[in-house]
Design an enzyme around this catalytic site. Structure first.
Site, PDB file in Angstrom:
ATOM      1  N   HIS A 240       9.862 -16.860   2.543  1.00 26.67           N
ATOM      2  CA  HIS A 240       9.367 -16.460   1.226  1.00 26.67           C
ATOM      3  C   HIS A 240       8.055 -15.678   1.303  1.00 26.67           C
ATOM      4  CE1 HIS A 240      11.983 -18.807  -1.574  1.00 26.67           C
ATOM      5  NE2 HIS A 240      12.164 -19.566  -0.507  1.00 26.67           N
TER       6      HIS A 240
ATOM      7  N   CYS B 229      15.494 -15.581   0.416  1.00 26.17           N
ATOM      8  CA  CYS B 229      16.077 -16.924   0.418  1.00 26.17           C
ATOM      9  C   CYS B 229      17.447 -16.914  -0.286  1.00 26.17           C
ATOM     10  CB  CYS B 229      15.110 -17.926  -0.205  1.00 26.17           C
ATOM     11  SG  CYS B 229      15.510 -19.662   0.177  1.00 26.17           S
TER      12      CYS B 229
ATOM     13  N   GLU C 144       6.691 -13.976  -1.011  1.00 24.85           N
ATOM     14  CA  GLU C 144       5.972 -14.099  -2.280  1.00 24.85           C
ATOM     15  C   GLU C 144       5.122 -15.358  -2.324  1.00 24.85           C
ATOM     16  OE1 GLU C 144       9.577 -16.633  -3.164  1.00 24.85           O
ATOM     17  OE2 GLU C 144       8.999 -14.989  -1.833  1.00 24.85           O
TER      18      GLU C 144
END
Length: 229
Positions: A202, A85, A204
């Site tokens: 994302h 990002c 994560e």
């Protein structure tokens, strides 16, 4: 192995990245951008957020932070680097990868789950997938539209450096499945080396089954695979 998660002023996904890596039993350490990379660094994450408040241009100021010189040198030596990002914006601005991420076609901040089609499987980040696999990863950005000159995009595609593209659940590339208007539906690209990658979604945030799914796990395990290689 120790993955350094670089924290800039305005980062807000550094702890998410650290926690996701630790959940996968990958040692991670948050490093302030004015400090040196740890001596035992075997991987680097440039995390999401709003470094320097996205003033001037998203990622532009963070790309000139002192630690980025070390990050570029480490990348040139084969240390895996993953920009996520805002970290993808920093990666482009610092020359780790080509192109730029700019204002969404909608001109709005977008936070939603999207589908990605895996374009390459011979990289540490995608080795667990098959070419054409569709995975689901969340996005959260206002400046995620990938832009690049047509001749450079042609070169990226010719060199097979597009890692992920936005798609629908069946893997089709459509305007409706492209959340931000990225050229050729590009969601993630590689640098000169397959160990350097940036992506707008994302991973994560997709490591726990009860919070966003688990499709991001194998992307983050790329740090382990890169070291093993």
């Amino acid at each position: 192995m120790t993955v350094a998660v670089v924290r800039f002023g305005g980062s807000n996904c550094d702890r998410d990245a650290e926690a996701a890596l630790e959940h996968l039993d990958i040692d991670a350490e948050i490093v302030w951008h004015e400090d040196d990379l740890p001596a035992d660094t075997t991987g680097i994450v440039l995390p999401g957020g709003f470094s320097y408040g996205d003033y001037l241009r998203a990622g532009a100021m963070a790309a000139r932070s002192p630690i980025l010189k070390e990050v570029r040198e480490a990348a040139a030596e084969g240390v895996p680097v993953l920009g996520i990002c805002n970290g993808a914006q920093v990666g482009c601005e610092s020359g780790l990868t080509e192109g730029a991420f700019t204002t969404n076609e909608s001109a709005r901040f977008q936070c939603e789950h999207v589908f990605l089609r895996v374009e390459r499987t011979d990289t540490p980040w995608t080795a667990a997938f098959e070419e054409g696999d569709v995975i689901e990863i969340p996005i959260a950005h206002g400046e995620g539209r990938f832009e690049i000159e047509e001749d450079r995009l042609t070169r990226l595609e010719t060199e097979d450096r597009v890692l992920f593209r936005y798609c629908d659940a069946e893997g089709n590339l459509t305007d409706d499945a492209n959340p931000n208007g990225s050229k050729h539906s590009v969601a993630g690209v590689l640098g000169e080396s397959e160990t350097v990658a940036v992506l707008m979604p994302h991973p994560e945030r997709a490591t726990l089954p009860d919070v966003g799914g688990t499709d991001g796990q194998e992307i983050l395990r790329g740090f382990e695979r890169a070291v093993e290689r």
